[in-house]
Design an enzyme around this catalytic site. Structure first.
Site, mmCIF file in Angstrom:
data_model
loop_
_atom_site.group_PDB
_atom_site.id
_atom_site.type_symbol
_atom_site.label_atom_id
_atom_site.label_comp_id
_atom_site.label_asym_id
_atom_site.label_seq_id
_atom_site.Cartn_x
_atom_site.Cartn_y
_atom_site.Cartn_z
ATOM 1 N N ASN A 1 -11.022 -2.310 -4.775
ATOM 2 C CA ASN A 1 -10.634 -1.594 -5.889
ATOM 3 C C ASN A 1 -11.563 -1.116 -7.181
ATOM 4 O OD1 ASN A 1 -7.126 -2.943 -4.869
ATOM 5 N ND2 ASN A 1 -8.732 -0.727 -3.632
ATOM 6 N N ASP B 1 0.827 -0.859 0.049
ATOM 7 C CA ASP B 1 0.004 0.065 0.179
ATOM 8 C C ASP B 1 0.670 1.119 -0.125
ATOM 9 O OD1 ASP B 1 -2.305 2.016 -0.129
ATOM 10 O OD2 ASP B 1 -2.534 1.576 2.197
HETATM 11 C C1 IPE Z 1 -5.792 -2.744 -0.143
HETATM 12 O O1 IPE Z 1 -5.055 -1.271 -0.418
HETATM 13 C C2 IPE Z 1 -5.127 -3.249 -1.443
HETATM 14 C C3 IPE Z 1 -4.079 -3.444 -1.546
HETATM 15 C C4 IPE Z 1 -2.688 -3.126 -1.750
HETATM 16 C C5 IPE Z 1 -4.447 -4.321 -3.146
HETATM 17 P P1 IPE Z 1 -5.950 -0.399 -0.489
HETATM 18 O O2 IPE Z 1 -5.849 1.148 -0.584
HETATM 19 O O3 IPE Z 1 -7.465 -0.397 -1.210
HETATM 20 O O4 IPE Z 1 -7.359 -0.122 1.060
HETATM 21 P P2 IPE Z 1 -7.650 0.414 2.007
HETATM 22 O O5 IPE Z 1 -9.128 1.222 1.126
HETATM 23 O O6 IPE Z 1 -7.653 1.732 2.364
HETATM 24 O O7 IPE Z 1 -8.429 -0.471 2.871
HETATM 25 C C1 IPE Z 2 -1.770 0.917 -3.005
HETATM 26 O O1 IPE Z 2 -1.732 1.583 -3.768
HETATM 27 C C2 IPE Z 2 -2.334 -0.413 -4.523
HETATM 28 C C3 IPE Z 2 -2.946 -0.714 -5.086
HETATM 29 C C4 IPE Z 2 -4.881 -0.614 -4.097
HETATM 30 C C5 IPE Z 2 -3.298 -0.969 -5.804
HETATM 31 P P1 IPE Z 2 -2.841 2.809 -3.238
HETATM 32 O O2 IPE Z 2 -2.913 2.932 -5.007
HETATM 33 O O3 IPE Z 2 -4.033 2.246 -2.870
HETATM 34 O O4 IPE Z 2 -1.784 3.576 -2.551
HETATM 35 P P2 IPE Z 2 -2.637 4.719 -1.768
HETATM 36 O O5 IPE Z 2 -3.092 4.129 -0.297
HETATM 37 O O6 IPE Z 2 -3.552 5.617 -2.003
HETATM 38 O O7 IPE Z 2 -1.535 5.718 -1.381
HETATM 39 MG MG MG Z 3 -4.146 2.553 -0.017
#
Ligand code: IPE
Ligand code: IPE
Ligand code: MG
Length: 242
Positions: A64, A16
């Site tokens: 997502n 993340d």
């Molecule tokens: C979890 O991260 C999913 C992945 C890293 C693929 P998210 O960014 O989607 O999670 P939330 O929304 O902060 O809980």
């Molecule tokens: C994790 O990074 C990757 C996916 C969920 C695909 P994020 O896209 O959630 O990055 P932040 O949390 O917004 O920084």
């Molecule tokens: Mg995230």
């Protein structure tokens, strides 16, 4: 299970922080996802070098899909680019790739790319990389129940062991160490069933910056944990007469 194992056999990672990493650089989120792929390619090798046998990473969650359409399609396209750019290199490093997630709702081109990655690395044994893509922990439990029922398992036969075998990682040991980068302290519907006794480790490091120092810090934290699995500390167990 060996509660003193200094190196986790199985590490699960919520990768993340890509979006924030990009924002810090005044760049679009996609730039962060691209850097995230590079970070993953580096991390696989680093974990393998340290003796980790199974690495399971969260790349795209069932939730997502709620993101803006251009980000979702960017992520899907990135899989295709990443497979064509890195598959040869990863395969040559002895990495076996597996995908877990709902394949039925993925575009056909994506299903094909993932199948190619699995087929062309199936013989490798250095480390198993499982990519959770279009995956949710609740989806996993539901699909396990469905497959168990389809196999004719009845209420009597459905115990934890039997159902566990039908979950997506049913043939692997449970994760020993669960890492989440990016500072959030939540599971976000990753491996709900499988993390029952995983050691949890959270770091502020954003995923694209996750490298050797972070891996070593996580493994050191793990080595210092006292895993009990509901029992009593080993020191007491040695002196306990029951
Ligand atoms: C979890 O991260 C999913 C992945 C890293 C693929 P998210 O960014 O989607 O999670 P939330 O929304 O902060 O809980
Ligand atoms: C994790 O990074 C990757 C996916 C969920 C695909 P994020 O896209 O959630 O990055 P932040 O949390 O917004 O920084
Ligand atoms: Mg995230």
């Amino acid at each position: 299970m060996d509660r003193h194992a200094p190196v986790p056999r199985h590490v699960a990672v919520v990768m993340d922080g890509n979006g924030r990493w990009a924002r810090q650089r005044y760049m679009p989120r996609f730039f962060g996802h691209k850097a995230g792929v590079d970070a993953l390619v580096r991390a696989i090798d680093l974990f393998a070098d340290r003796g980790v046998e199974y690495l399971t990473v969260f790349a795209f969650s069932s939730e997502n899909w709620k993101r803006p359409a251009d980000e979702v399609s960017g992520l899907m396209g990135l899989v295709l680019v990443a497979v064509s750019k890195y598959l040869g290199r990863i395969a040559a490093k002895g990495v076996r790739i597996r995908i877990i997630g709902d394949r039925d709702t993925m575009a056909e081109r994506l299903q094909e790319a993932w199948s190619l990655a699995e087929r062309s690395t199936a013989h490798n044994t250095r480390i198993t990389l499982t990519v959770a893509f279009n995956y949710g922990g609740r989806w996993d439990v539901v699909q396990a129940c469905r497959r168990a029922l389809a196999d004719g398992i009845d209420a009597e036969g459905l115990d934890e062991h039997a159902l566990g075998r039908y979950t997506m990682l049913g043939d692997l040991p449970d994760p020993d160490l669960f890492i989440r980068t990016g500072g959030e302290m939540r599971i976000s519907n990753f491996l709900l069933w499988q993390v029952a006794y995983a050691e949890l480790y959270f770091t502020e490091t954003l995923w694209p910056d996750f490298g050797a120092p972070d891996i070593d810090a996580a493994l050191a934290a793990y080595a210092g944990r006292d895993r009990r699995f509901g029992g009593i500390p080993p020191m007491l167990a040695a002196t306990s007469s029951g």
